[in-house]
Design a protein around this motif. Structure first.
Motif, PDB file in Angstrom:
ATOM      1  N   LEU A 162     -35.924  12.913  37.422  1.00  0.00           N
ATOM      2  CA  LEU A 162     -35.038  11.954  38.073  1.00  0.00           C
ATOM      3  C   LEU A 162     -34.443  11.009  37.033  1.00  0.00           C
ATOM      4  CD1 LEU A 162     -37.423  10.854  40.980  1.00  0.00           C
ATOM      5  CD2 LEU A 162     -35.579  12.524  41.155  1.00  0.00           C
ATOM      6  N   ALA A 163     -33.238  10.609  37.272  1.00  0.00           N
ATOM      7  CA  ALA A 163     -32.636   9.541  36.466  1.00  0.00           C
ATOM      8  C   ALA A 163     -32.765   8.245  37.253  1.00  0.00           C
ATOM      9  CB  ALA A 163     -31.176   9.846  36.175  1.00  0.00           C
ATOM     10  N   ILE A 164     -33.401   7.227  36.638  1.00  0.00           N
ATOM     11  CA  ILE A 164     -33.636   5.959  37.329  1.00  0.00           C
ATOM     12  C   ILE A 164     -33.167   4.839  36.409  1.00  0.00           C
ATOM     13  CG2 ILE A 164     -35.351   4.583  38.573  1.00  0.00           C
ATOM     14  CD1 ILE A 164     -37.112   7.096  38.630  1.00  0.00           C
ATOM     15  N   LYS A 174     -28.734   7.649  29.406  1.00  0.00           N
ATOM     16  CA  LYS A 174     -27.965   8.524  30.274  1.00  0.00           C
ATOM     17  C   LYS A 174     -28.524   9.948  30.262  1.00  0.00           C
ATOM     18  CE  LYS A 174     -23.203   9.870  31.346  1.00  0.00           C
ATOM     19  NZ  LYS A 174     -21.777   9.777  30.937  1.00  0.00           N
ATOM     20  N   ASN A 175     -28.631  10.516  31.461  1.00  0.00           N
ATOM     21  CA  ASN A 175     -29.039  11.914  31.648  1.00  0.00           C
ATOM     22  C   ASN A 175     -30.432  12.215  31.099  1.00  0.00           C
ATOM     23  OD1 ASN A 175     -26.612  12.555  32.920  1.00  0.00           O
ATOM     24  ND2 ASN A 175     -25.596  12.974  30.965  1.00  0.00           N
ATOM     25  N   VAL A 176     -31.271  11.204  31.005  1.00  0.00           N
ATOM     26  CA  VAL A 176     -32.649  11.432  30.582  1.00  0.00           C
ATOM     27  C   VAL A 176     -33.539  11.409  31.824  1.00  0.00           C
ATOM     28  CG1 VAL A 176     -34.607  10.570  29.242  1.00  0.00           C
ATOM     29  CG2 VAL A 176     -32.290  10.433  28.320  1.00  0.00           C
ATOM     30  N   PRO A 177     -34.075  12.545  32.216  1.00  0.00           N
ATOM     31  CA  PRO A 177     -34.940  12.554  33.401  1.00  0.00           C
ATOM     32  C   PRO A 177     -36.221  11.783  33.136  1.00  0.00           C
ATOM     33  CG  PRO A 177     -34.982  14.688  32.327  1.00  0.00           C
ATOM     34  CD  PRO A 177     -33.947  13.883  31.615  1.00  0.00           C
ATOM     35  N   LYS A 221     -33.124  22.936  36.326  1.00  0.00           N
ATOM     36  CA  LYS A 221     -31.805  22.623  35.764  1.00  0.00           C
ATOM     37  C   LYS A 221     -31.591  21.118  35.593  1.00  0.00           C
ATOM     38  CE  LYS A 221     -30.150  26.840  35.515  1.00  0.00           C
ATOM     39  NZ  LYS A 221     -31.358  27.583  35.890  1.00  0.00           N
ATOM     40  N   GLY A 222     -32.302  20.309  36.398  1.00  0.00           N
ATOM     41  CA  GLY A 222     -32.188  18.875  36.225  1.00  0.00           C
ATOM     42  C   GLY A 222     -32.625  18.407  34.858  1.00  0.00           C
ATOM     43  N   LEU A 223     -33.382  19.257  34.167  1.00  0.00           N
ATOM     44  CA  LEU A 223     -33.841  18.940  32.809  1.00  0.00           C
ATOM     45  C   LEU A 223     -33.153  19.806  31.762  1.00  0.00           C
ATOM     46  CD1 LEU A 223     -37.444  18.176  31.695  1.00  0.00           C
ATOM     47  CD2 LEU A 223     -36.176  19.926  30.484  1.00  0.00           C
TER      48      LEU A 223
END
Length: 1021
Positions: free
Chosen positions: A270-272, A279-282, A312-314
């Protein structure tokens, strides 16, 4: 749903003031340090890195001809290579079969330098990944359970036992995500709900059960995946909430569980932004989240797992092993499902060389992993025994838990006019409609099953859903099934047919639980739900996701609405039982669906005392042992030709725990004189109850009249039979008559007076023909008709019969032949009508009837004797007793037919002190009187048989208590109740086939021996 401000502030205050005092994870409390150090010291630096990686595997056999889903990394040969060459620390299994997975596990462990940690995602049981395994309820289903989280604990412990048996050490569960987004594509039904406190409580029960069972758990998906609208398998979701919101909702259950000794946590992709602005670091790869938040702020010191590193989120932003390295840099301990092992190890080594992570950090994490391995028993690894594996992981305790979890979750959301539970069965006509995607559209009527537009107008009950089959246990229900392929013409016929019913029970069987498929709602289902809900007489049960309610237009217009949360045999069966009040409704919605169905919605509806159907384990018995014992007795009786068929039904505490049919209607050996095929016996088949008619018919009527003050046990025969005023029986007291010690003769062979000495029938007594004619209206066989006035001779013979000289116990049929007259004299209503109107139809015992040929095909009725001396034909569907046959098949001593389930409703009414289905039929005082010993010299109650006092005799099982009572029937029937243990027993057989001379049913002691098994199983020898 917005949380009230005071609740929000309270939650935040509790979190902010937490002392962080917490329990050390179990695997770190007493680590096997000697083994840990020994193994650690044997590892090279590269092997230590590999100990922090789990590779993916499938439980398929190593068959080169089989197509594997992903040959890159899950092919057994590839997995084996990773284990041999890289010394990976573990494997995570996905789809497969239990035995194949066990065999592969044994193989992988045999080639591994260090025993492997074996993991599975099994949130709702092994069936989440394996065939032939137990499927527990989804977490959202269990989220509906109120105040009974011990069941969830037991489930966690049971799942731990199954995993250990399979050689699995980690369950990546529970999901502690607080799901407050109805469109969440990845969590949704996997969450316990939207209330953070409830999510914590239920997650703790699940986690603690697994820990106490010796299995590692993994809370997921940190820091909370419940409010996402994007699937992280395909894209990186963004959680835009502020820190206060995260603390009070998403982080709350994690924090509380860490304090309770959580041993593992899985990171989410998740990006929080509020926690990490990169940016774009899960979150999986975020040091501020993994180390800063989870380790430093929440003080978690257990194992931190990644979610699958191939998602794919990573990988969209961190491909080719870079994500693996960054994950360890962030603070994770175990990388799960690394898609490119060589690249991952290379990138991790590069990270160490460049100082982004130290070798000391790697070593500390390896030792923690080794401590976990020691805790799960890998320091003394033993190969998995595959013999009986499938049976062992499908234990009856798990089935019981499935039932109890489901029962406690069922939620009634609407109950207009208190229609639930359904009462007054005698006044309502009921249909059921199952809306499915099944390939058949059928309807049944009281006369059988009729297909609608398919299968050449034939069908069987096998077409019915489990929901519908269970409904039929309670009363007459006509069934319809509609699916997307049902022709419009058939749907039109169903629509017309449904107009004639008072109540329509609708099952919306949704075969998909996910929002991406519209929860499995087809246009056909949606159309019919809307239409039926608007008809004003429908009770709708939704077997699907709670959020599906928002997609079913008009469903709130239903008369009553039940949410079952998912489609399983357990939800179908138990929902049906709920509708009829056999079980209570206690569940509450764990999520907000819409303005009509908010969080916590749910009506408490108590049970009303109808039979519940379950398994032996719920009443403290062992299914396997019980079945073995009863099967042995029943099958031996059939093998010994004591009877061609047997039906056994047993209940305890109102819970039917055993129902089984044995044998065939007639012996398989063909008899030329009998044109009846040896049909396998069905539980719904009707038997001739013989003398059990005395209990289920005559005694029932008299007890009810006694409760109403209309029948006096201490009155005399002349009081209710005016014709007896001048007979020798005028002053016989009914209490003595009903206990068989009023000096009445045992019986009179009425049929003998119809024949001449040479065996021919007397003139003017009988006539032959296919139909009644003239005064010959009493049908005795297919072609034999008795004079309509002959019954007068029977009653005259009883009235004029001499009395026995000695007043002692002599079992007599004679008074019971008279009770239909007594009942009609008191009530003005014919005997059969009185019973059906006042009892049988009210309790749903609709198969109980005299002369069943009027209502049932012969294939549904078990034959009795081949009569060779009176009627000279097979007795099939007509009363076996000769005297009753001469009275038109209707008498108080014999003639009642029915199936075991309906007979048990009568005996359960007795056991419940005269109450059944929320209605009183007989007063408690009357029941106590009728079932008590009446005289010191007799073992009889009023109508009922009882155990002998102080000696071994009579019909009671050996361990039956003095409180028990029952009766037997000449055709091979037995009923017996024991209030001391709330036991209810029904035994049906046709032991008189082909001849009454066969008394093996008694010499083998089959009937009492079967009930004795239950006493022994309960430890009551």
């Amino acid at each position: 749903m917005k949380k009230p401000l005071f609740l929000f502030l309270f939650s935040f205050f509790c979190i902010a003031t937490s002392s962080f005092a917490q329990i050390t994870p179990p695997f770190l409390q007493n680590p096997n340090q000697r083994w840990v150090d020994s193994v650690f010291n044997s590892l090279t630096p590269d092997e230590r890195i590999a100990q922090l990686i789990m590779v993916a595997a499938h439980g398929y056999p190593m068959n080169p001809k089989r197509v594997i889903i992903d040959t890159t990394f899950s092919n057994p040969r590839v997995v084996a290579q990773y284990i041999r060459d890289y010394k990976v620390g573990g494997v995570i299994f996905f789809q497969g079969g239990p035995v194949q997975q066990a065999q592969l596990t044994n193989y992988y462990q045999s080639i591994s330098k260090v025993p492997l940690l074996v993991a599975m995602d099994a949130e709702w049981g092994l069936a989440m990944r394996l065939d032939s395994a137990v499927r527990f309820p989804y977490q959202m289903t269990m989220g509906a359970i109120q105040g009974n989280d011990d069941l969830i604990y037991r489930m966690g412990k049971a799942l731990a036992a199954q995993k250990k048996r399979l050689g699995v050490h980690i369950n990546f569960a529970p999901s502690v995500d607080v799901n407050n987004n109805a469109n969440n594509p990845v969590i949704n039904f996997r969450s316990f709900g939207e209330n953070p406190q409830k999510v914590f409580e239920k997650s703790y029960a699940y986690m603690k059960g697994m820990q106490d069972g010796g299995i590692l758990s993994s809370l997921k998906h940190f820091p909370g995946h419940g409010d996402t609208g994007v699937d992280s398998h395909f894209e990186l979701p963004v959680i835009a909430h502020n820190r206060a919101r995260l603390d009070s909702v998403e982080l709350y259950p994690f924090r509380k569980l860490i304090e309770k000794g959580a041993d593992g946590i899985m990171m989410a992709h998740l990006a929080i932004p509020v926690l990490d602005t990169a940016k774009n670091v899960p979150s999986t790869l975020s040091k501020p989240i993994v180390t800063g938040l989870l380790k430093d702020q929440l003080h978690f010191n257990g194992l931190i797992y990644s979610d699958a590193m191939n998602m794919k989120g990573l990988t969209k932003y961190f491909p080719n092993g870079t994500g693996d390295a960054k994950g360890l840099e962030a603070g994770m301990d175990v990388l799960e499902f690394s898609p490119n092992l060589p690249a991952a190890i290379a990138e991790i080594k590069k990270s160490i060389a460049e100082g982004r992570i130290s070798q000391a950090e790697i070593d500390a994490r390896v030792k923690k992993v080794l401590a976990a391995k020691a805790w799960v028993g890998l320091a003394q690894f033993k190969p998995i025994e595959t013999k009986n594996l499938i049976a062992d992981i499908n234990d009856k305790e798990s089935e019981l838990l499935n039932r109890l979890l489901t029962e406690n979750a069922l939620t009634v959301l609407k109950n207009e006019g208190y229609i639930l539970p359904i009462k007054h069965l005698e006044k309502v006509t009921i249909a059921s409609v199952s809306l499915t995607d099944a390939p058949a559209a059928t309807a049944t009527t009281k006369d059988g099953v009729v297909a609608l537009g398919t299968r050449n107008e034939t069908a069987s009950t096998g077409d019915l859903t489990t929901f519908q089959k269970t409904l039929s246990l309670y009363t007459n229900v006509d069934h319809f099934i509609i699916h997307p392929q049902t022709p419009d013409s058939v749907q039109s016929r169903i629509r017309s047919a449904l107009k004639s019913y008072d109540v329509v029970l609708v099952g919306a069987h949704l075969n998909n639980i996910r929002p991406g498929t519209n929860y499995g709602i087809t246009p056909t289902t949606a159309t019919w739900v809307k239409e039926l809900a608007n008809n004003g007489n429908s009770i709708i049960t939704v077997f699907g996701n709670a959020y599906s309610l928002n997609k079913l237009e008009g469903i709130s217009n239903a008369k009553a609405l039940v949410m079952a949360y998912q489609l399983t045999p357990f939800t179908e069966e138990l929902s049906a039982q709920l509708l009829f009040g056999a079980i209570p409704a206690k569940g509450k919605l764990p999520v907000t669906v819409n303005a009509q169905f908010g969080y916590g919605a749910g009506l408490d509806i108590p049970a009303i005392g109808r039979l519940k159907y379950t398994i032996p384990e719920e009443v403290g018995l062992n299914s396997q042992w019980l079945s073995f014992k009863i099967d042995s007795l029943a099958n031996n009786a059939i093998a010994q030709k004591a009877t061609p068929s047997i039906v056994v039904q047993l209940a305890k505490d109102g819970k039917v725990f055993y129902r089984k049919a044995y044998g065939t209607h007639v012996y398989p050996t063909p008899l030329k004189m009998v044109n009846v095929p040896p049909r396998p016996v069905q539980l719904t088949d009707l038997y001739d109850f013989a003398s059990v008619t005395k209990i289920a018919g005559s005694t029932m009527a008299l007890a009810r009249l006694h409760s109403e003050g209309k029948f006096n046990l201490d009155g005399t025969m002349k009081d209710y039979l005016p014709d007896y005023k001048n007979s020798n029986k005028a002053d016989l007291v009914w209490r003595q008559v009903l206990t068989h010690q009023a000096r009445l003769k045992a019986w009179i062979p009425f049929w003998r007076d119809t024949k001449n000495a040479d065996g021919t029938w007397k003139k003017k007594t009988f006539s032959w023909g296919k139909t009644a004619h003239g005064p010959y209206t009493v049908q005795v066989t297919d072609s034999l008709w008795l004079h309509k006035k002959y019954s007068k001779k029977i009653f005259d013979a009883i009235r004029e019969s001499p009395l026995n000289e000695k007043k002692e116990y002599i079992y007599s049929d004679l008074s019971f032949i008279l009770y239909p007259q007594v009942v009609q004299n008191i009530t003005g209503v014919p005997f059969e009508d009185y019973l059906k109107t006042n009892v049988y139809r009210k309790i749903g015992a609709n198969s109980l009837t005299f002369n069943p040929r009027r209502f049932y095909d012969l294939s549904k009725i078990v034959p009795s004797e081949r009569d060779t001396f009176y009627r000279e034909t097979l007795i099939h569907g007509r009363v076996h007793d000769e005297g009753a046959s001469m009275l038109g098949g209707l008498s108080g001593h014999a003639g009642l037919f029915g199936n075991a389930n309906d007979l048990m409703k009568v005996t359960q009414l007795y056991l419940q002190k005269g109450r059944y289905g929320g209605e009183s039929f007989i007063s408690e005082n009357t029941m106590n009187e009728f079932t008590s010993y009446q005289f010191p010299e007799s073992r009889r109650g009023i109508g009922f048989d009882k155990p002998c006092r102080g000696r071994d005799c009579g019909n009671a099982p050996k361990s039956a208590t003095a409180m028990s009572y029952g009766h037997t029937g000449y055709t091979g029937i037995m009923i017996w109740n024991d209030p001391a243990y709330n036991l209810n027993y029904v035994f049906l057989s046709n032991r008189v086939y082909p001849t009454r001379d066969n008394n093996k049913i008694s010499t083998l002691n089959v009937r009492t021996a079967i009930m004795q098994v239950v006493y022994e199983g309960l430890g009551l020898k």
